[in-house]
Write a protein that holds these residues in place. Structure first.
Motif, PDB file in Angstrom:
ATOM      1  N   MET A 149       4.259  -0.239  -8.126  1.00 17.52           N
ATOM      2  CA  MET A 149       4.963   0.528  -7.099  1.00 17.52           C
ATOM      3  C   MET A 149       5.701   1.688  -7.737  1.00 17.52           C
ATOM      4  N   GLN A 179       6.548  10.133  -1.204  1.00 23.72           N
ATOM      5  CA  GLN A 179       5.300   9.392  -1.077  1.00 23.72           C
ATOM      6  C   GLN A 179       5.425   8.031  -1.753  1.00 23.72           C
ATOM      7  N   LEU A 180       4.717   7.055  -1.202  1.00 18.29           N
ATOM      8  CA  LEU A 180       4.719   5.687  -1.721  1.00 18.29           C
ATOM      9  C   LEU A 180       3.384   5.386  -2.386  1.00 18.29           C
ATOM     10  N   TRP A 181       3.463   4.921  -3.632  1.00 14.82           N
ATOM     11  CA  TRP A 181       2.277   4.511  -4.397  1.00 14.82           C
ATOM     12  C   TRP A 181       2.449   3.026  -4.707  1.00 14.82           C
ATOM     13  N   PHE A 182       1.903   2.192  -3.842  1.00 10.79           N
ATOM     14  CA  PHE A 182       2.202   0.766  -3.898  1.00 10.79           C
ATOM     15  C   PHE A 182       0.949  -0.044  -3.610  1.00 10.79           C
ATOM     16  N   VAL A 199       7.512   5.709  -6.436  1.00  3.93           N
ATOM     17  CA  VAL A 199       7.867   6.629  -5.359  1.00  3.93           C
ATOM     18  C   VAL A 199       7.904   8.030  -5.957  1.00  3.93           C
ATOM     19  N   VAL A 241       3.563   0.971   6.199  1.00  4.15           N
ATOM     20  CA  VAL A 241       3.471   1.553   4.866  1.00  4.15           C
ATOM     21  C   VAL A 241       2.177   2.330   4.650  1.00  4.15           C
ATOM     22  N   THR A 255      -1.576   2.175  -1.312  1.00  5.68           N
ATOM     23  CA  THR A 255      -1.165   3.181  -0.329  1.00  5.68           C
ATOM     24  C   THR A 255      -1.585   4.593  -0.695  1.00  5.68           C
ATOM     25  N   LEU A 295       6.466   7.706   2.414  1.00 12.78           N
ATOM     26  CA  LEU A 295       7.423   6.613   2.285  1.00 12.78           C
ATOM     27  C   LEU A 295       8.061   6.327   3.639  1.00 12.78           C
TER      28      LEU A 295
END
Length: 373
Positions: A365, A260-263, A367, A195, A233, A238
């Motif tokens: 989280m 994109q992943l924002w987690f 996306v 991730v 992240t 993603l």
């Protein structure tokens, strides 16, 4: 004027390094008065390394003797060539770059150096200028009402995007629903998915990432800068394994750049993402926790002190969460529109809107997808 160098003139490693230094020196700015020294090392080419010293200007030399440095950046030659060749589109968070780069010491100095080598394409510059003209014509600087629309049609979305108005879509029914997602489920379904890449040698799986979040108290972080807390992240790509459950809900997958992943865990009292703008329309889907976005119309650029060096997104020197009106006096006149995004909701933010993002809950989280057009 867009800055570019003829590829034919930079074919050797020495020429590539010289071109890279020219980009960095021409793009450097330091209104915050940062001071420090960065050592740049190119693996296998010790003579290509250089020292960058931060004053009001950037001073570059190649000392023969050992010297102390606040930060060290170690590139492969192929990574340096990629950055130099694709400075209009390169993303420092991409696996191709961060996955082959070693970083030690003060990261803020490394980021300042990294952003100095970027340049926007002529298309991006014109896109921002066009949107600013539209926002000024429509008076968006005085504030806008951000509508919540329940399951609108694709045509309604296109209308809002044409008007350059942000909207929030409600009533979506993703499968599985957002209420079903938790740290436990993410770990169970995507435990071996990578991730986040912190460096060439540090590729973080979902299983390890969730363990870090739990060790931080389920992400209840307060105080300090969210950028200093590493369990986030920050828009990394993603993982392919997650695309089935967090794919696009409008248009076709091919209409978007890779998601994109924002987690992770972020402080809730400082921005998770600092003030910036994007040249593409963004789709932000909220999965876990709530977020708040503070928006500024594109015609306020002169009030927000955007970086002169940027490519796919443009950060601002002015930080609304800790305003310094002595350094940035024009920002006193800026006006902001805020909106809160809840799990299961989708924000569509047309190109050019300046925005900063707060996580109101941690862990969080989201996306994001950027529409190509």
């Amino acid at each position: 004027m867009n800055v570019a160098y003829p590829k034919s003139g930079y074919t050797t490693p020495d020429q590539t390094l010289d071109g890279f230094i020219q980009l960095v020196q021409a793009g450097f700015e330091n209104p915050e008065g940062r001071r420090g020294t960065v050592r740049v090392v190119v693996d296998g080419y010790p003579h290509l390394g250089f020292r960058a010293r931060f004053f009001d200007d950037l001073r570059v030399d190649r000392p023969q003797e050992y010297y102390e440095a606040d930060t060290e950046i170690r590139f492969s030659l192929s990574t340096l060539e990629l950055i130099f060749r694709e400075f209009e589109v390169v993303d420092w968070r991409s696996p191709e770059v961060i996955g082959s780069t070693e970083l030690k010491g003060d990261q803020s100095l490394a980021f300042l150096l990294a952003f100095s080598c970027l340049r926007p394409s002529d298309w991006t510059r014109e896109r921002f200028a066009k949107v600013a003209r539209k926002h000024k014509q429509k008076g968006y600087r005085d504030g806008v009402v951000i509508q919540r629309l329940e399951t609108p049609s694709q045509y309604q979305l296109l209308e809002a995007m044409e008007e350059s108005l942000p909207i929030i879509i409600t009533g979506l029914e993703p499968t599985p629903p957002c209420d079903d997602w938790s740290l436990d489920r993410l770990e169970q379904e995507y435990g071996e998915a990578v991730v986040f890449m912190r460096s060439a040698s540090d590729h973080v799986t979902m299983k390890r990432f969730v363990a870090e979040l739990r060790n931080s108290g389920e992400g209840q972080v307060k105080g300090g800068s969210s950028l200093e807390f590493k369990s986030y992240t920050e828009g990394s790509r993603l993982p392919d394994e997650m695309a089935g459950n967090f794919g696009t809900m409008y248009f076709e997958n091919e209409d978007f750049v890779p998601p994109q992943l924002w987690f992770g865990a972020v402080a809730t009292d400082v921005p998770a993402t600092p003030l910036h703008r994007d040249p593409l329309t963004g789709f932000l889907f909220q999965v876990i926790g709530r977020k708040r976005l503070d928006l500024y119309s594109a015609d306020q650029a002169e009030l927000l002190y955007p970086y002169k060096s940027y490519n796919t997104y443009q950060k601002c020197w002015f930080q609304p969460d800790k305003p310094d009106f002595d350094k940035y006096p024009e920002a006193k006149a800026a006006t902001c529109t805020s909106v809160e995004l809840h799990p299961g909701e989708l924000l569509i933010q047309p190109a050019g809107w300046f925005h900063q993002v707060y996580a109101l809950d941690s862990p969080t989280m989201s996306v994001s997808y950027f529409w190509r057009y």
